[in-house]
Design a protein around this motif. Structure first.
Motif, PDB file in Angstrom:
ATOM      1  N   PHE A 175      47.278 -93.112  18.412  1.00 49.21           N
ATOM      2  CA  PHE A 175      47.432 -93.696  17.072  1.00 49.21           C
ATOM      3  C   PHE A 175      46.369 -95.135  17.020  1.00 49.21           C
ATOM      4  N   THR A 176      46.172 -95.510  18.166  1.00 48.95           N
ATOM      5  CA  THR A 176      45.412 -96.998  18.190  1.00 48.95           C
ATOM      6  C   THR A 176      43.791 -96.850  18.454  1.00 48.95           C
ATOM      7  N   ASN A 177      43.661 -95.852  19.584  1.00 49.50           N
ATOM      8  CA  ASN A 177      42.448 -95.819  20.111  1.00 49.50           C
ATOM      9  C   ASN A 177      42.348 -94.700  20.913  1.00 49.50           C
ATOM     10  N   GLN A 178      42.036 -93.621  20.162  1.00 53.74           N
ATOM     11  CA  GLN A 178      41.953 -92.340  21.161  1.00 53.74           C
ATOM     12  C   GLN A 178      40.858 -92.308  22.344  1.00 53.74           C
ATOM     13  N   LYS A 179      39.770 -92.798  21.980  1.00 53.51           N
ATOM     14  CA  LYS A 179      38.768 -93.021  23.117  1.00 53.51           C
ATOM     15  C   LYS A 179      39.324 -93.628  24.471  1.00 53.51           C
ATOM     16  N   GLU A 180      40.275 -94.689  24.447  1.00 50.21           N
ATOM     17  CA  GLU A 180      40.642 -95.045  25.892  1.00 50.21           C
ATOM     18  C   GLU A 180      41.963 -94.066  26.434  1.00 50.21           C
ATOM     19  N   ILE A 181      42.238 -92.959  25.714  1.00 49.04           N
ATOM     20  CA  ILE A 181      43.135 -92.290  26.694  1.00 49.04           C
ATOM     21  C   ILE A 181      42.593 -90.616  26.675  1.00 49.04           C
ATOM     22  N   ILE A 182      41.650 -90.340  26.052  1.00 52.00           N
ATOM     23  CA  ILE A 182      41.198 -88.902  26.114  1.00 52.00           C
ATOM     24  C   ILE A 182      40.787 -88.525  27.242  1.00 52.00           C
ATOM     25  N   ASP A 183      40.075 -89.294  28.367  1.00 49.95           N
ATOM     26  CA  ASP A 183      39.643 -88.781  29.661  1.00 49.95           C
ATOM     27  C   ASP A 183      40.728 -88.355  30.413  1.00 49.95           C
ATOM     28  N   LYS A 184      42.026 -89.220  30.291  1.00 53.54           N
ATOM     29  CA  LYS A 184      43.086 -89.041  30.979  1.00 53.54           C
ATOM     30  C   LYS A 184      44.158 -87.981  30.770  1.00 53.54           C
ATOM     31  N   ILE A 185      44.012 -87.312  29.698  1.00 55.40           N
ATOM     32  CA  ILE A 185      44.782 -86.248  29.104  1.00 55.40           C
ATOM     33  C   ILE A 185      44.335 -85.062  30.078  1.00 55.40           C
ATOM     34  N   GLU A 186      45.536 -84.413  30.604  1.00 54.59           N
ATOM     35  CA  GLU A 186      45.261 -83.319  31.603  1.00 54.59           C
ATOM     36  C   GLU A 186      45.803 -81.957  30.677  1.00 54.59           C
TER      37      GLU A 186
END
Length: 323
Positions: free
Chosen positions: A208-219
């Protein structure tokens, strides 16, 4: 009798025991009396509303059990005012143990009605005497949660630890709340890796706030487990099979690899705009179903018990169907 006489020593020892027992009983009596006085004084602080219906229930000489059932019925209907009026009127006519039990119920209704400070005061009054009351302690955590009283939560968790109650989930969730409150994104990323039970909450925050900060952690495993979240996003920068299957089910891309989720496969082979996915959430603890996800079940107040239930629903705009 000579004080050196063994009989004298025995009599003196027995006298001391008797005095000790009497002193202990007298102190216990006054302590119990003070507890009862504090409880009665606390109950007198409650505001009784002038309700003619409630007065009529009591004038009809209804039994205590009947009135309790009536109060619970009002509570389930969401009529907290009438429910509280009955509870508050009954509490003066009960013995000490029943009063504490009913006070716990009153605190719960105050919590549901949004009177958080009154709920907290009621719970603290219970715990002042019955500090091992697990239900009251857990309810106090929920109240402090809503009041953003993180220090209060930590104090309750310390008590639960001393009582050897598992607080792993509560401690993790507290760290998450504190990080959200401070907007500490760095710590949220650490919590995402350290506590799998927090992945959903933290993932939603970053998407919701900043997708780029979490995308690489999604499995890969996250996609199907949290399909209700990923179903909302059509343009995430994810090169994962499960996400491609979602996009294929929405007819955004073509992707032939089969999904392990039956509903996804059905939509992939259905005409575009014919159907959609709908999500509900089943609490694994109390078995109630809710339309919106929450970290803590609104009914039983347990953490992380929601399971995603998927169903296929017909889309409203039938004119948009592509065959």
């Amino acid at each position: 009798m000579d004080y050196r006489d063994p009989l004298f020593s025995i009599l003196l020892f027995l006298s001391l025991i008797v005095v000790t027992i009497l002193t202990t009983n007298i102190l216990a009596f006054f302590k119990e009396k003070n507890k009862q006085k504090y409880l009665n004084d606390f109950i007198e602080k409650f505001d009784f509303l002038d309700d003619e219906d409630i007065k009529s229930f009591f004038s009809d000489n209804m039994s205590v059990n009947a009135l309790l059932l009536l109060a619970i019925a009002f509570e389930k209907e969401g009529n907290y005012e009438k429910s509280l009026n009955i509870y508050l009127a009954l509490i003066n006519n009960m013995d000490k143990n029943e009063k504490y039990s009913l006070l716990e119920r009153i605190a719960y209704v105050y919590l549901k009605a949004g009177f958080l400070q009154k709920a907290k005061e009621s719970l603290l009054e219970i715990l002042r005497t019955k500090y091992k009351n697990i239900n009251a302690l857990k309810m106090l955590i929920v109240v402090n949660e809503k009041l953003k009283d993180f220090d209060g939560i930590e104090n309750v968790l310390e008590v639960l630890d001393e009582l050897e109650i598992d607080t792993t989930k509560e401690k993790a969730y507290l760290k998450y709340q504190q990080s959200i409150f401070r907007q500490d994104k760095k710590n949220l990323k650490l919590l995402y890796t350290k506590y799998p039970i927090l992945r959903r909450e933290i993932l939603q925050y970053f998407l919701f706030t900043n997708q780029k900060e979490i995308i690489d952690k999604i499995e890969e495993k996250d996609i199907n487990k949290m399909i209700d979240i990923f179903w909302q996003y059509d343009n995430l920068d994810l090169n994962l099979n499960s996400y491609k299957q979602i996009l294929s089910a929405k007819h955004i891309i073509e992707y032939k690899e089969a999904s392990e989720i039956f509903e996804i496969e059905v939509l992939k082979h259905s005409p575009k705009n014919l159907a959609d996915l709908e999500f509900e959430y089943l609490c694994s603890n109390c078995k109630q179903v809710f339309p919106i996800y929450e970290s803590r079940c609104p009914s039983c107040k347990e953490l992380f018990t929601f399971q995603v239930e998927i169903s296929i629903t017909k889309k409203e705009e039938l004119s948009l169907i592509e065959f």
